[in-house]
Structures are given as C-alpha cells and as structure tokens.
Design a protein around this motif. Sequence first.
Motif, PDB file in Angstrom:
ATOM      1  N   PRO A 161       0.678  -1.261  -0.123  1.00  0.00           N
ATOM      2  CA  PRO A 161       0.069   0.065  -0.139  1.00  0.00           C
ATOM      3  C   PRO A 161       0.777   1.432   0.027  1.00  0.00           C
ATOM      4  N   PRO A 162       1.783   1.410   0.739  1.00  0.00           N
ATOM      5  CA  PRO A 162       2.790   2.662   0.897  1.00  0.00           C
ATOM      6  C   PRO A 162       3.326   2.950  -0.683  1.00  0.00           C
ATOM      7  N   LEU A 163       3.859   1.724  -1.282  1.00  0.00           N
ATOM      8  CA  LEU A 163       4.423   1.587  -2.464  1.00  0.00           C
ATOM      9  C   LEU A 163       3.510   2.183  -3.596  1.00  0.00           C
ATOM     10  N   ALA A 164       2.239   1.605  -3.619  1.00  0.00           N
ATOM     11  CA  ALA A 164       1.185   2.099  -4.361  1.00  0.00           C
ATOM     12  C   ALA A 164       1.113   3.639  -4.306  1.00  0.00           C
ATOM     13  N   ALA A 165       0.917   4.096  -2.874  1.00  0.00           N
ATOM     14  CA  ALA A 165       0.680   5.610  -2.810  1.00  0.00           C
ATOM     15  C   ALA A 165       1.847   6.445  -3.316  1.00  0.00           C
ATOM     16  N   LEU A 166       2.655   5.819  -3.169  1.00  0.00           N
ATOM     17  CA  LEU A 166       4.087   6.363  -3.728  1.00  0.00           C
ATOM     18  C   LEU A 166       4.338   6.796  -5.151  1.00  0.00           C
ATOM     19  N   LEU A 167       3.568   5.733  -5.774  1.00  0.00           N
ATOM     20  CA  LEU A 167       3.825   5.663  -7.385  1.00  0.00           C
ATOM     21  C   LEU A 167       2.455   6.198  -7.917  1.00  0.00           C
ATOM     22  N   LEU A 168       1.460   6.180  -7.330  1.00  0.00           N
ATOM     23  CA  LEU A 168       0.118   6.647  -7.798  1.00  0.00           C
ATOM     24  C   LEU A 168      -0.721   7.665  -7.135  1.00  0.00           C
ATOM     25  N   GLY A 169       0.067   8.053  -5.923  1.00  0.00           N
ATOM     26  CA  GLY A 169      -0.713   8.987  -4.933  1.00  0.00           C
ATOM     27  C   GLY A 169      -1.994   8.329  -4.175  1.00  0.00           C
ATOM     28  N   GLY A 170      -2.494   8.944  -3.379  1.00  0.00           N
ATOM     29  CA  GLY A 170      -3.674   8.154  -2.530  1.00  0.00           C
ATOM     30  C   GLY A 170      -4.799   7.716  -3.577  1.00  0.00           C
ATOM     31  N   PRO A 171      -5.759   7.089  -3.016  1.00  0.00           N
ATOM     32  CA  PRO A 171      -6.828   6.706  -3.907  1.00  0.00           C
ATOM     33  C   PRO A 171      -7.745   7.813  -4.271  1.00  0.00           C
ATOM     34  N   GLY A 172      -8.013   7.976  -5.552  1.00  0.00           N
ATOM     35  CA  GLY A 172      -8.690   9.187  -5.893  1.00  0.00           C
ATOM     36  C   GLY A 172      -7.979  10.532  -5.887  1.00  0.00           C
ATOM     37  N   SER A 173      -6.657  10.585  -6.014  1.00  0.00           N
ATOM     38  CA  SER A 173      -5.648  11.823  -6.051  1.00  0.00           C
ATOM     39  C   SER A 173      -5.375  12.301  -7.111  1.00  0.00           C
ATOM     40  N   GLY A 174      -5.938  11.553  -8.446  1.00  0.00           N
ATOM     41  CA  GLY A 174      -5.587  12.028  -9.666  1.00  0.00           C
ATOM     42  C   GLY A 174      -4.345  11.748 -10.134  1.00  0.00           C
ATOM     43  N   LEU A 175      -3.710  12.314 -11.077  1.00  0.00           N
ATOM     44  CA  LEU A 175      -2.521  11.668 -11.911  1.00  0.00           C
ATOM     45  C   LEU A 175      -1.128  12.456 -11.923  1.00  0.00           C
ATOM     46  N   GLY A 176      -1.421  13.322 -10.645  1.00  0.00           N
ATOM     47  CA  GLY A 176       0.012  14.125 -10.392  1.00  0.00           C
ATOM     48  C   GLY A 176       1.026  13.298 -10.250  1.00  0.00           C
ATOM     49  N   ALA A 177       0.823  12.346  -9.421  1.00  0.00           N
ATOM     50  CA  ALA A 177       1.893  11.469  -9.023  1.00  0.00           C
ATOM     51  C   ALA A 177       2.484  10.585 -10.032  1.00  0.00           C
ATOM     52  N   LEU A 221       3.084   7.775   3.823  1.00  0.00           N
ATOM     53  CA  LEU A 221       2.397   6.904   2.574  1.00  0.00           C
ATOM     54  C   LEU A 221       1.328   6.199   3.188  1.00  0.00           C
ATOM     55  N   ALA A 222       1.718   5.377   4.262  1.00  0.00           N
ATOM     56  CA  ALA A 222       0.570   4.343   4.772  1.00  0.00           C
ATOM     57  C   ALA A 222      -0.412   5.079   5.357  1.00  0.00           C
ATOM     58  N   ALA A 223      -0.492   6.211   5.627  1.00  0.00           N
ATOM     59  CA  ALA A 223      -1.698   6.923   6.182  1.00  0.00           C
ATOM     60  C   ALA A 223      -2.902   6.957   5.048  1.00  0.00           C
ATOM     61  N   LYS A 224      -2.491   6.977   3.812  1.00  0.00           N
ATOM     62  CA  LYS A 224      -3.530   7.010   2.802  1.00  0.00           C
ATOM     63  C   LYS A 224      -4.465   5.587   2.862  1.00  0.00           C
ATOM     64  N   GLY A 225      -5.369   5.775   2.180  1.00  0.00           N
ATOM     65  CA  GLY A 225      -6.549   4.354   2.049  1.00  0.00           C
ATOM     66  C   GLY A 225      -7.220   4.175   3.146  1.00  0.00           C
ATOM     67  N   GLU A 226      -7.416   5.266   4.061  1.00  0.00           N
ATOM     68  CA  GLU A 226      -8.455   5.043   5.285  1.00  0.00           C
ATOM     69  C   GLU A 226      -9.782   5.110   4.330  1.00  0.00           C
ATOM     70  N   SER A 227     -10.639   4.760   5.247  1.00  0.00           N
ATOM     71  CA  SER A 227     -12.275   4.749   4.699  1.00  0.00           C
ATOM     72  C   SER A 227     -12.916   6.272   4.437  1.00  0.00           C
ATOM     73  N   ARG A 228     -13.411   6.444   3.308  1.00  0.00           N
ATOM     74  CA  ARG A 228     -13.939   7.850   2.773  1.00  0.00           C
ATOM     75  C   ARG A 228     -15.224   7.855   2.852  1.00  0.00           C
ATOM     76  N   GLU A 229     -16.011   9.020   2.934  1.00  0.00           N
ATOM     77  CA  GLU A 229     -17.240   9.243   2.882  1.00  0.00           C
ATOM     78  C   GLU A 229     -17.609   9.716   1.382  1.00  0.00           C
ATOM     79  N   VAL A 230     -18.892   9.269   0.930  1.00  0.00           N
ATOM     80  CA  VAL A 230     -19.540   9.833  -0.113  1.00  0.00           C
ATOM     81  C   VAL A 230     -20.705  10.309   0.051  1.00  0.00           C
ATOM     82  N   ASP A 231     -20.936  11.747  -0.278  1.00  0.00           N
ATOM     83  CA  ASP A 231     -21.846  12.517   0.036  1.00  0.00           C
ATOM     84  C   ASP A 231     -23.196  12.006  -1.181  1.00  0.00           C
ATOM     85  N   LEU A 232     -24.224  11.357  -1.014  1.00  0.00           N
ATOM     86  CA  LEU A 232     -25.473  11.216  -1.930  1.00  0.00           C
ATOM     87  C   LEU A 232     -26.383  12.160  -2.203  1.00  0.00           C
TER      88      LEU A 232
END
Lengths: 290, 134
Positions: free
Chosen positions: A145-161, B31-42
């Motif tokens: 997961p950290p490697l994925a974040a390093l290469l692609l940014g966080g989920p939903g973070s766009g294409l910047g990384a 980097l590991a802090a990413k990927g926590e649960s997120r909220e979507v406004d419906l």
Amino acid sequence: MDREDLTPAAGSPAKPSGSFGRLSSGFLAVSLLSGAALVPHYDPAAALSSLESIASGIPLGAFLRGLHAWSSYGLLLALVVHAVEVARKRTEGQLAAGVWWRAVALLPLLVLALLGGFVLRGDAEARAAADVWRGMTSSIPGAGPPLAALLLGGPGSGLGAAALHHAGTFSILLVILTVEHARVVWPGTRPSVLAALASVGAAGLLTVPLGPPPPGHGVLLGPWPLLGLQGMLVDLPAAAGWIVPLAGVLLLGSLRGAAGPARTAALAALAALAAGWAAFTLRILVLAGH
Amino acid sequence: MSSRRDFLGEVWRWTGAALSVLGLGVVWKSLAAKGESREVDLPSDLVQRLSGDGGQGIAVGPLFLTGTPSAPKALSLECTHLGCRVAPLPSGAFACPCHGSRFDSEGRATSGPARRPLARAVLEKRGDRWIARI
C-alpha cells in the motif's frame, strides 16, 4: 567480476553486443525529446481533454504524441532484443556486477515508465490500468500500500504522482542507468537517425488510441507490452502480477556469473516465461473478443 | 589504533544512517496513512429517484444505489480482484472490464478471478442527506 574485466584479455577481444543497445539509446533520445515537447501542453488534472487539445489544437500535436509513444515502444523492443543479444553472445561478464544489475533494472524501469505514460491518457482504459496497477502493487506483502501511494498517490488523488514519476523519476533513472551502462551520452549518429526515422515512420502511419474504446468490447485492454500480465491475472492470483515480472528480472540478472547447467536452466526459465507471456497475451485478446 | 579522524568518520556515517532510517520512516508513515475509509455524499434528489421495485439502480461516483428512498442500499463499484470499476449490466449484475469478473445484483462474485463480494457501503442519514462510508 570487476571493472578490470572490461579490458579484454590478450588474444580474446571483447565482443560488444551493442548494436541494439545503441539503437535503444537512440530511441530513448527521441522519446525524451518528444516527451519534453509535450509536457507544456499536458495537464494531469484534465488529462484526457489536454491530450485531445494536443491532438487537435497544436500543430503536429497528434504526430508528436505518436512520436513519443512509438519511440518509447521502439525503446522497449530494442532493449529486449539487446538483452537477447547479450545472452546469446555471453557478453554480460564485460560489465561489473553492479553495473550489470543496474542495466537489468532498465527493463522494469522502462515498463513502469510506459505504464505511467499509458495511465496518463486519463481515458477509460487508462483509469482501469491505473486501478490494476494500484491493486497489484498493493498486493505486495508489507510494502504494497505505501508503494502504491508513492507511485500513484492516494486513492482518488488524480494523476499528479503518475505524471511526476513518468516525466521525472523514471526518465531520469533511465538516462542515468543508460549512460552508466553504455558509458557514452550520445549513442552516435547512425543509431539516433535510425531510431528517429523508425519513430517518425510509425507516428506517421499509426495512430495512438485515445478516448473511449470501440463499442462492443467487454474487456478494456492495457498497454500491449503488458497484455500478457493482464491475461495472467485472469487465471492466476493477483500476486502473480509482481512475482512473475520480478522472477524474470532476477533470472535475467542471474545470467551474469552463471555457467553450464545453471545458465542453461536460467535461459530455459526465461524462454518459458516469454512463451507464457505470449500465451496469456493471446488469452486476454480472446477474452476481449479480438 | 583508530585516529580522531576515523572516529569522526564513524560518527558521521552512523548519524547519516540514523537520519536515513528516520527519513524513510517519516515517508513510510505518510504514505501508509493513505487509504483510510472515505465518505461519499449522496445527492438527495438521486436517492429520491430510487424506485425500490427491483428496477435499475443508480451509479453515484464509486457506488451503485438500490433500495428505496427511505432505505437505500449502496454497493461499491470497485472490483474486489484488483480494484477496477465494475460496470452495471441491464440484468442488474456487474461486470469487471479488466479481467472479466462477474457479480450478481447482490454483489456476490459469480465468475472470473474475483472471489470476494462487492463491498457494501455503510449508509448514515445526517439531516436531509445520506452519507455513504466505504
């Protein structure tokens, strides 16, 4: 074997296996120059529309994009043929161990750069490729997961990384390792002209796809060099997505210093991997209805 | 016998190594802090459009809404194989365009490489709005 071994022994001159190596340096030069020309017009926050603007809004934009894409694919092909050349002529021993392993690393680095370039399209196929890249990288135990974040940014973070690594990290590393391996900055006029002519010809004749895939295709296809990997992931666990390429790189690297049956076994395993890759490419193309 | 210069060299090396490890740790943690649960406004107008009669659901960002306006349900459209966005089919099932996984209308994996069902989002009503947590 150390650097001293680069000096051929008397009566047994070194046989450089560099014809395709120099050609790949030529392709790298064309790819970097055409990529640099595209950078000012590309916006990672509006990837697809900025590429559409490049294709239709700037003079020779579509051609320039084609030049960048085809020279990069030419680089991959030339690099693979160069690796086969080296294995056939057994010239890997001419490099010091560290230089050899870093030269081997050029192959996965280039694949990552190509994958990044594909993802930067921002269309449906590119988004799917980014999702798979993230999912596959995340499946690496511990570091995933950290490697994925390093290469692609966080989920939903766009294409910047992805854009940063494509134009920055991977390109710089490719140049550094190529120069270290070839020990020249300029590959020479002939390979550069040849690479430029091949790229110009391909860019003039073939269009690089962009936008929605043709209707009726249930499966979105990734970049063609990685179709084997995509096919593999239909039938094998997700971890195969990084274990198999890693095995290929380690096998190629192990050729240096391997002799006799060990070398034969490594070459046979590499051939089996290549055959499997081709078979899985066919598998995904059939699944996609091609 | 080691000289003062050797000693200082060792100190520099160990300090550099410690700072490198510390730096890597900081990068790793961020980097590991990413990927926590997120909220979507419906959007409430979309939730109101749910028919509740088993008809077509509605895709909202990363989610697929079904159920009724008073009791909506939301499935994640992220394939459980490698994270591609699955496409809702007219039959109510879902298909992954990357490696061909299929899911039924309840999100259960029916064929292809995906083994786990599509994730079900937790829905919570806050005032007039519905919030989905995935």
